[in-house]
Design an enzyme around this catalytic site. Structure first.
Site, PDB file in Angstrom:
ATOM      1  N   SER A  23       0.856  -1.181   0.000  1.00 58.09           N
ATOM      2  CA  SER A  23       0.000   0.000   0.000  1.00 58.09           C
ATOM      3  C   SER A  23       0.891   1.230   0.000  1.00 58.09           C
ATOM      4  CB  SER A  23      -0.878  -0.007   1.263  1.00 58.09           C
ATOM      5  OG  SER A  23      -1.473   1.253   1.494  1.00 58.09           O
TER       6      SER A  23
ATOM      7  N   LYS B 289       2.051  -2.737   7.012  1.00 61.82           N
ATOM      8  CA  LYS B 289       2.517  -2.435   5.658  1.00 61.82           C
ATOM      9  C   LYS B 289       3.969  -1.957   5.652  1.00 61.82           C
ATOM     10  CE  LYS B 289      -1.245  -3.668   3.643  1.00 61.82           C
ATOM     11  NZ  LYS B 289      -1.264  -4.937   2.862  1.00 61.82           N
TER      12      LYS B 289
ATOM     13  N   TYR C  37      -2.621  -0.745  10.794  1.00 64.17           N
ATOM     14  CA  TYR C  37      -2.531  -1.089   9.378  1.00 64.17           C
ATOM     15  C   TYR C  37      -1.162  -0.682   8.835  1.00 64.17           C
ATOM     16  CZ  TYR C  37      -3.560  -0.925   4.358  1.00 64.17           C
ATOM     17  OH  TYR C  37      -3.531  -1.083   2.990  1.00 64.17           O
TER      18      TYR C  37
END
Length: 276
Positions: A135, A152, A148
């Site tokens: 991402s 990542k 999150y």
């Protein structure tokens, strides 16, 4: 030339789009997902060119078993796509311990185990390609996505090292970094109860922007998927593939700021070596 792909997280989003596109052009796909019925239509349409297995990537043993069986059933697999994941949306003190562990188990450890399971097979067959769908959130950060982002940023560090380890075996790895796109990612966000104290903070601003639509979604998931497929076949393999104008602007700004901060502290940084 027909290729064979192994893809996790194929029930929706990039994984589903990629599976459909590859099958439509004549490739074979080994697809994993948590609810098999989501691919029932494609199974009926494409027969033995689509091999499907139910998999929760938080189950380490199941991941290794699925990868082993896929290579056994499909023979050579040209591209392994580690795509399964989701977003946990909340300020860091709002999320529960269980939610933290599940986010890390899915996005980070799950991705690590998929790659670890594939490496022996890729080595034995003389090489191959791995595409890790990360991402823009592996290079920049938004409030409310702290866990999150932890996954990542973490998977990008893992890939940076592993890519160097396996390059001598003809295994190339690319990190895809899509920005906000018109997938169902937002609908799948896990949202813990909100604390009122964050209402007038950057966390609250992001919440409102997403809720009222002022957080613009500019990325086209179909175009992004096309770019991922093309990158997985490009020689030499790109180390990273940033996708979307939002991603370009955000990552460029973040890298420039980091470089400026590094240069501003150069004297301090260099002064901390052992004296000659």
């Amino acid at each position: 030339m027909t290729k064979t792909w192994f893809i996790t997280g194929t029930s929706s989003g990039f994984g589903r789009i990629m599976t459909e596109k590859l099958l439509a052009r004549g490739d074979r796909v080994a697809a994993t997902l948590r609810k098999r019925q989501a691919l029932a239509e494609l199974e009926a349409q494409y027969g033995d060119r689509l091999w499907v297995v139910t998999l929760d990537v938080t189950d380490d043993r199941a991941v290794h078993a699925a990868v082993d069986t896929a290579f056994e059933q499909m023979g050579r697999i040209d591209v392994v796509v580690s795509n399964a994941g989701y977003g946990l949306f909340g300020a860091s003190e709002e999320v529960s311990d269980a939610q933290i562990r599940h986010q890390i188990d899915t996005n980070l450890i799950g991705s690590i185990q998929v790659i670890r399971a594939a490496l022996p097979h890729l080595r034995r067959q003389g090489g191959g390609r791995i595409l890790q769908v990360a991402s823009e959130g592996g290079q920049i950060a938004y409030p409310n996505f702290s866990l999150y982002h932890a996954t990542k940023w973490g998977i990008e560090g893992f890939i940076e090292a592993v890519a160097q380890e396996v390059a001598p075996f003809g295994i190339d790895i690319t990190i895809a970094e899509p920005g906000p796109a018109g997938t169902d990612f937002g609908a799948g966000l896990v949202k813990p109860p909100q604390m009122d104290i964050y209402e007038d903070t950057p966390a609250g601003q992001v919440r409102r922007a997403i809720a009222d639509g002022s957080f613009k979604i500019l990325g086209d998931p179909v175009k992004m998927t096309d770019a991922m497929i093309a990158a997985a076949e490009k020689q030499p393999a790109p180390k990273r593939l940033a996708l979307g104008s939002t991603t370009y602007q955000s990552i460029r700004k973040a890298l420039n700021e980091r470089l400026a901060e590094l240069e501003a502290q150069k004297d301090i940084t260099l002064s901390t070596d052992i004296d000659a």
